[in-house]
Write an enzyme that holds these catalytic residues in place. Structure first.
Site, PDB file in Angstrom:
ATOM      1  N   GLY A  73      22.597  16.113  66.437  1.00 17.82           N
ATOM      2  CA  GLY A  73      23.437  16.056  65.227  1.00 17.82           C
ATOM      3  C   GLY A  73      22.833  16.896  64.116  1.00 17.82           C
ATOM      4  O   GLY A  73      23.517  17.711  63.484  1.00 17.82           O
ATOM      5  N   HIS A  74      21.536  16.711  63.881  1.00 15.06           N
ATOM      6  CA  HIS A  74      20.850  17.527  62.868  1.00 15.06           C
ATOM      7  C   HIS A  74      20.943  19.017  63.232  1.00 15.06           C
ATOM      8  O   HIS A  74      21.172  19.867  62.368  1.00 15.06           O
ATOM      9  CB  HIS A  74      19.362  17.162  62.794  1.00 15.06           C
ATOM     10  CG  HIS A  74      19.067  15.773  62.307  1.00 15.06           C
ATOM     11  ND1 HIS A  74      18.453  14.827  63.093  1.00 15.06           N
ATOM     12  CD2 HIS A  74      19.285  15.183  61.104  1.00 15.06           C
ATOM     13  CE1 HIS A  74      18.292  13.708  62.389  1.00 15.06           C
ATOM     14  NE2 HIS A  74      18.786  13.890  61.189  1.00 15.06           N
ATOM     15  N   GLY A 112      26.042  15.839  56.901  1.00 18.34           N
ATOM     16  CA  GLY A 112      26.831  15.318  58.019  1.00 18.34           C
ATOM     17  C   GLY A 112      27.906  14.342  57.555  1.00 18.34           C
ATOM     18  O   GLY A 112      27.701  13.569  56.622  1.00 18.34           O
ATOM     19  N   SER A 144      18.752   8.837  64.076  1.00 19.74           N
ATOM     20  CA  SER A 144      17.326   8.608  64.324  1.00 19.74           C
ATOM     21  C   SER A 144      17.072   7.115  64.559  1.00 19.74           C
ATOM     22  O   SER A 144      16.173   6.735  65.300  1.00 19.74           O
ATOM     23  CB  SER A 144      16.498   9.084  63.142  1.00 19.74           C
ATOM     24  OG  SER A 144      16.863  10.401  62.803  1.00 19.74           O
ATOM     25  N   ARG A 145      17.876   6.268  63.916  1.00 14.80           N
ATOM     26  CA  ARG A 145      17.667   4.822  64.043  1.00 14.80           C
ATOM     27  C   ARG A 145      18.097   4.274  65.403  1.00 14.80           C
ATOM     28  O   ARG A 145      17.774   3.123  65.729  1.00 14.80           O
ATOM     29  CB  ARG A 145      18.391   4.076  62.922  1.00 14.80           C
ATOM     30  CG  ARG A 145      17.731   4.249  61.567  1.00 14.80           C
ATOM     31  CD  ARG A 145      18.305   3.304  60.519  1.00 14.80           C
ATOM     32  NE  ARG A 145      17.519   3.289  59.295  1.00 14.80           N
ATOM     33  CZ  ARG A 145      17.798   3.980  58.185  1.00 14.80           C
ATOM     34  NH1 ARG A 145      18.871   4.745  58.138  1.00 14.80           N
ATOM     35  NH2 ARG A 145      17.022   3.895  57.123  1.00 14.80           N
ATOM     36  N   MET A 193      15.610  13.612  57.276  1.00 12.57           N
ATOM     37  CA  MET A 193      14.430  12.742  57.263  1.00 12.57           C
ATOM     38  C   MET A 193      13.655  12.894  58.578  1.00 12.57           C
ATOM     39  O   MET A 193      12.797  12.070  58.891  1.00 12.57           O
ATOM     40  CB  MET A 193      14.840  11.286  57.035  1.00 12.57           C
ATOM     41  CG  MET A 193      15.517  11.098  55.677  1.00 12.57           C
ATOM     42  SD  MET A 193      15.358   9.435  55.029  1.00 12.57           S
ATOM     43  CE  MET A 193      16.244   8.500  56.252  1.00 12.57           C
ATOM     44  N   TYR A 207      12.804  13.255  62.761  1.00 11.87           N
ATOM     45  CA  TYR A 207      13.130  12.619  64.038  1.00 11.87           C
ATOM     46  C   TYR A 207      14.470  13.202  64.504  1.00 11.87           C
ATOM     47  O   TYR A 207      15.455  12.500  64.717  1.00 11.87           O
ATOM     48  CB  TYR A 207      13.156  11.093  63.944  1.00 11.87           C
ATOM     49  CG  TYR A 207      12.739  10.467  65.254  1.00 11.87           C
ATOM     50  CD1 TYR A 207      11.406  10.509  65.660  1.00 11.87           C
ATOM     51  CD2 TYR A 207      13.670   9.890  66.108  1.00 11.87           C
ATOM     52  CE1 TYR A 207      11.015   9.990  66.883  1.00 11.87           C
ATOM     53  CE2 TYR A 207      13.290   9.372  67.334  1.00 11.87           C
ATOM     54  CZ  TYR A 207      11.965   9.418  67.704  1.00 11.87           C
ATOM     55  OH  TYR A 207      11.577   8.907  68.912  1.00 11.87           O
ATOM     56  N   LEU A 208      14.462  14.517  64.617  1.00 12.01           N
ATOM     57  CA  LEU A 208      15.701  15.285  64.766  1.00 12.01           C
ATOM     58  C   LEU A 208      16.397  15.036  66.105  1.00 12.01           C
ATOM     59  O   LEU A 208      15.760  14.785  67.120  1.00 12.01           O
ATOM     60  CB  LEU A 208      15.388  16.780  64.609  1.00 12.01           C
ATOM     61  CG  LEU A 208      14.727  17.175  63.292  1.00 12.01           C
ATOM     62  CD1 LEU A 208      14.451  18.681  63.256  1.00 12.01           C
ATOM     63  CD2 LEU A 208      15.568  16.766  62.088  1.00 12.01           C
TER      64      LEU A 208
HETATM   65  P1  AMP Z   1      19.046  11.894  58.160  1.00 14.89           P
HETATM   66  O1  AMP Z   1      17.882  12.575  58.793  1.00 14.89           O
HETATM   67  O2  AMP Z   1      19.523  10.697  58.892  1.00 14.89           O
HETATM   68  O3  AMP Z   1      18.853  11.658  56.687  1.00 14.89           O
HETATM   69  O4  AMP Z   1      20.253  12.913  58.256  1.00 14.89           O
HETATM   70  C1  AMP Z   1      20.157  14.225  57.776  1.00 14.89           C
HETATM   71  C2  AMP Z   1      21.526  14.859  57.796  1.00 14.89           C
HETATM   72  O5  AMP Z   1      22.025  14.861  59.130  1.00 14.89           O
HETATM   73  C3  AMP Z   1      22.546  14.090  56.957  1.00 14.89           C
HETATM   74  O6  AMP Z   1      23.389  15.018  56.268  1.00 14.89           O
HETATM   75  C4  AMP Z   1      23.316  13.323  57.992  1.00 14.89           C
HETATM   76  O7  AMP Z   1      24.635  13.007  57.601  1.00 14.89           O
HETATM   77  C5  AMP Z   1      23.304  14.292  59.163  1.00 14.89           C
HETATM   78  N1  AMP Z   1      23.535  13.600  60.424  1.00 14.89           N
HETATM   79  C6  AMP Z   1      22.925  12.467  60.857  1.00 14.89           C
HETATM   80  N2  AMP Z   1      23.422  12.090  62.047  1.00 14.89           N
HETATM   81  C7  AMP Z   1      24.359  13.007  62.392  1.00 14.89           C
HETATM   82  C8  AMP Z   1      25.234  13.177  63.515  1.00 14.89           C
HETATM   83  N3  AMP Z   1      25.239  12.306  64.525  1.00 14.89           N
HETATM   84  N4  AMP Z   1      26.064  14.236  63.528  1.00 14.89           N
HETATM   85  C9  AMP Z   1      26.067  15.123  62.493  1.00 14.89           C
HETATM   86  N5  AMP Z   1      25.272  15.015  61.410  1.00 14.89           N
HETATM   87  C10 AMP Z   1      24.417  13.983  61.360  1.00 14.89           C
END
Ligand code: AMP
Length: 299
Positions: free
Chosen positions: A36-37, A166, A205-206, A30, A32-33
């Site tokens: 982790g991303h 993730g 991101s939050r 989503m 706001y990388l």
């Molecule tokens: P999001 O942008 O929050 O929807 O996350 C996109 C992907 O990144 C999802 O598969 C999440 O599980 C993964 N993700 C989010 N935060 C982390 C993190 N801290 N470490 C590893 N993967 C992450």
């Protein structure tokens, strides 16, 4: 690096790659990388090799947000995200629009009580009907329906061989794996480790919402995980109810923290465990101020 917004262009491009025998690795986000991303991008590259292509989608998917959730204020910074993707060696960033993903009239709330057809140009959802009923699914009843629907759509547009998710969102990863199996998507799902800040807070991101002392209080999720692990290590098996009570007390010692849930369960089936032992999966959701944070770990 190419940025593609049009969904027909994305699908055509992916079709060409597949015809040429190139492997496609996909990381849905989503935006706001954060690192982790980017660790998922690295994992996708590893999986497809230097001759493969890595696609990152950046799309704040409206159907996975509840009506009272943070859809409109979810952080966005495409310019910064594109730079991070370029530096990480991403080949294509896919940024579809709401108009194309959900043509006029899709309801974000997913009101299924209506007895008659309503004017809508989007009305097909993918529903995993079991694993999504617990934990996140209790507090966010239409969340996983939005996730499975958008992931299915993205898979049909990006045509990946491999997609990386993730561990941070454990339940989501399990549900996506189930969807892929149940609906025969020819996609291999890789689940990659959670990246954390130095103090243990899972990157998210939050976390941007955590102003002042809330940022410190947010480390209580990691402290709760460590406490659970230490307790299990010491006692071998602990009744889940006892451990949950200990953790609730620990968490709510923080002035702005309120426990939504903490659960102990079998990692793949998500079935709750009455007795917690090594190997059990723990997941928790905590409101820190108005921000809802989730985390999980294996005992
Ligand atoms: P999001 O942008 O929050 O929807 O996350 C996109 C992907 O990144 C999802 O598969 C999440 O599980 C993964 N993700 C989010 N935060 C982390 C993190 N801290 N470490 C590893 N993967 C992450």
């Amino acid at each position: 690096m190419r940025v593609v917004s049009n969904i027909a262009t994305m699908q055509r491009l992916a079709g060409k790659w597949r015809c040429a025998g190139m492997r496609i690795g996909f990381v849905p986000t989503m935006g706001y990388l954060h690192p982790g991303h980017l660790s998922l991008v690295k994992r996708a590259r590893q999986a497809v090799g230097k001759n493969g292509v890595v696609v990152v989608s950046i799309y704040v998917n409206p159907t996975q947000f509840g009506p009272k959730e943070d859809f409109s204020k979810y952080p966005r910074d495409l310019k910064r995200d594109l730079k991070l993707c370029r530096d990480a060696g991403v080949d294509v960033v896919f940024t579809p629009s709401d108009q194309e993903m959900y043509p006029a009239g899709s309801s974000r709330r997913g009101d299924r009580t209506a007895q008659r057809a309503v004017p809508a140009k989007f009305s097909t959802y993918v529903i995993e009907d079991n694993l999504g009923r617990v934990m996140e699914g209790v507090t966010r009843p239409t969340h996983f329906r939005g996730v499975t629907t958008v992931v299915a759509k993205l898979f049909n547009l990006v045509l990946p061989d491999v997609a990386v998710f993730g561990r941070k969102d454990w339940q989501q990863a399990i549900i996506v794996k189930r969807m892929v199996t149940d609906l025969n998507f020819p996609v291999k799902i890789i689940v990659a480790p959670t990246l954390r800040e130095r103090d243990g807070l899972a990157m998210s991101s939050r976390n941007k919402y955590l102003a002042g002392d809330l940022r410190r209080q947010a480390t209580v999720l990691w402290r709760a995980i460590q406490t659970a692990r230490a307790t299990v290590k010491k006692s071998k098996t602990v009744p889940a109810s006892k451990l949950k009570a200990i953790l609730k007390k620990l968490i709510e010692r923080e002035p702005d923290a309120k426990l939504d849930y903490v659960e102990f369960f079998e990692p793949e089936t998500l079935l709750p465990m009455a007795k917690v032992a090594r190997g059990a999966q723990m997941a928790l959701a905590v409101f820190v101020g108005k921000t809802r944070l989730i985390d999980n770990a294996q005992m």
